[in-house]
Design an enzyme around this catalytic site. Structure first.
Site, short mmCIF file in Angstrom:
data_model
loop_
_atom_site.label_atom_id
_atom_site.label_comp_id
_atom_site.label_asym_id
_atom_site.label_seq_id
_atom_site.Cartn_x
_atom_site.Cartn_y
_atom_site.Cartn_z
N THR A 18 0.83 -1.21 0.00
CA THR A 18 0.00 0.00 0.00
C THR A 18 0.86 1.26 0.00
OG1 THR A 18 -1.87 -1.07 1.04
CG2 THR A 18 -1.67 1.28 1.42
N THR A 97 1.53 -4.16 4.29
CA THR A 97 1.31 -4.45 5.72
C THR A 97 0.77 -5.86 5.97
OG1 THR A 97 -0.94 -3.57 5.67
CG2 THR A 97 0.81 -2.04 6.28
N ASP A 98 0.10 -6.45 4.95
CA ASP A 98 -0.64 -7.69 5.22
C ASP A 98 0.25 -8.84 5.68
OD1 ASP A 98 -3.04 -6.49 4.68
OD2 ASP A 98 -3.20 -7.23 2.63
N1 ASP Z 1 -2.78 -5.42 0.72
C1 ASP Z 1 -1.74 -4.45 1.04
C2 ASP Z 1 -0.42 -5.18 1.08
O1 ASP Z 1 -0.19 -5.89 2.01
C3 ASP Z 1 -2.06 -3.81 2.33
C4 ASP Z 1 -1.05 -2.83 2.83
O2 ASP Z 1 0.07 -2.72 2.41
O3 ASP Z 1 -1.44 -2.09 3.77
O4 ASP Z 1 0.38 -5.05 0.18
#
Ligand code: ASP
Length: 323
Positions: A18, A97-98
């Site tokens: 993200t 973040t995932d």
């Molecule tokens: N789906 C995204 C990822 O993990 C979520 C994020 O980065 O906050 O790449």
């Protein structure tokens, strides 16, 4: 202000997420596409970074929900190469973040680096009205330059977490990460690091041989994750066993038990059958905090104090190392 008080280069490796996401509507914090903006552009957007000696490299461009072995291999091999350069003092990795907690854990297990390796991320895309990525990236570089925390750490919303402890605990908030009972390692305040604790550096799970096996693997040993819950019947485990002879045979199951590692009796029966067929069964807890406090009455004697997703990786790496 970043305290660049030591000589040496900082490498920034981009993997997507993200932090590199873009929405068609400015200010849309959820309806965006991850992994659109190059890591070079992310670095260029942070004026504080412009005077530092940085090497910037795009290793991958993925939404980290889709993280896979090939991206981990590319990242681990680039990281190992950069860490071996005497002029490099630290590496920063931008990531989604995932699954950042899983990548941090795998890298720590494989490399146990003596230099800082700082992963960072964002909860809002780069196109947000108020994106959090630039501050997180700036904080990560500040931690990398500070040098007081070696090994793999993770920075988000001004807090520094250890690879072993960190978990994503919130779906939306900017401070989406927590280190459970262990607590964070440090805070980053205006580019300065306020240390709370320094974790032991640890050794790589095996020796350099595990990294070589990891980089050469076409797949990790198959370890599945099964939750115990009300009304569990063990059907999932029986289905896994039914295909145990496939080209990627089942080698292990990590059970996320209820509470202090309790497991539904019907699931216990299915897991015992799996063990009878040579499948390793490792017990953890699905509770967000604490770990299984062992006692003779537990259903299984192999217990991990890691979170279920990290216990899965630890077992897969152990099986990989043992051939
Ligand atoms: N789906 C995204 C990822 O993990 C979520 C994020 O980065 O906050 O790449």
């Amino acid at each position: 202000m970043i305290q660049a008080n030591e000589d040496g280069r900082v490498v920034i490796l981009g993997t997507g997420g993200t932090i590199a996401g873009r929405a068609t509507q400015t200010g849309d914090n959820v309806g965006y596409v991850a992994a659109q903006v190059s890591v070079g552009a992310l670095v260029d957007a942070v004026p504080l970074l412009q005077d530092l000696s940085l090497d910037v490299e795009q290793v991958a461009q993925v939404d980290s929900k889709d993280m896979d072995l090939s991206v981990w291999q590319a990242l681990a091999s680039q990281l190992a190469a950069h860490l071996a350069r005497p002029e490099v003092r630290a590496v920063v990795v931008t990531h989604g973040t995932d699954t950042i907690e899983e990548t941090a854990f795998v890298l720590q297990m494989l490399l146990a680096p003596r230099k800082p390796v700082v992963l960072t991320c964002a909860m809002r895309p780069s196109s947000a009205l108020v994106p959090d990525g630039p501050q997180n990236l700036s904080d990560a570089v500040a931690l990398a330059c500070d040098g007081s925390l070696a090994g793999v750490t993770m920075v988000c919303a001004g807090m520094v977490h250890a690879a072993r402890d960190v978990a994503k605990v919130h779906t939306y908030r900017l401070d989406a990460f927590d280190s459970g009972d262990e607590g964070p390692l440090a805070a980053v305040e205006e580019g300065r690091i306020r240390l709370f604790r320094v974790p032991a550096l640890g050794q790589p799970l095996h020796d350099g041989g595990l990294l070589a096996s990891f980089l050469a693997a076409t797949a990790l040993p198959r370890v599945e994750l099964v939750f115990s819950h009300a009304d569990a019947d063990g059907g999932l485990v029986r289905a896994l066993l039914a295909q145990a002879d496939g080209d990627r045979p089942l080698r292990g199951i990590v059970v996320a038990g209820t509470g202090n590692g309790t497991v539904h009796k019907d699931l216990v029966a299915a897991l015992e059958a799996a063990r009878g067929q040579g499948v390793r069964v490792c017990l953890t807890s699905r509770c967000a905090r604490g770990h299984v406090v062992t006692h003779p009455g537990l259903s299984f004697d192999e217990v991990s104090d890691l979170s279920p997703v990290k216990a899965r990786l630890a077992l897969a790496l152990e099986l990989l190392g043992s051939g």
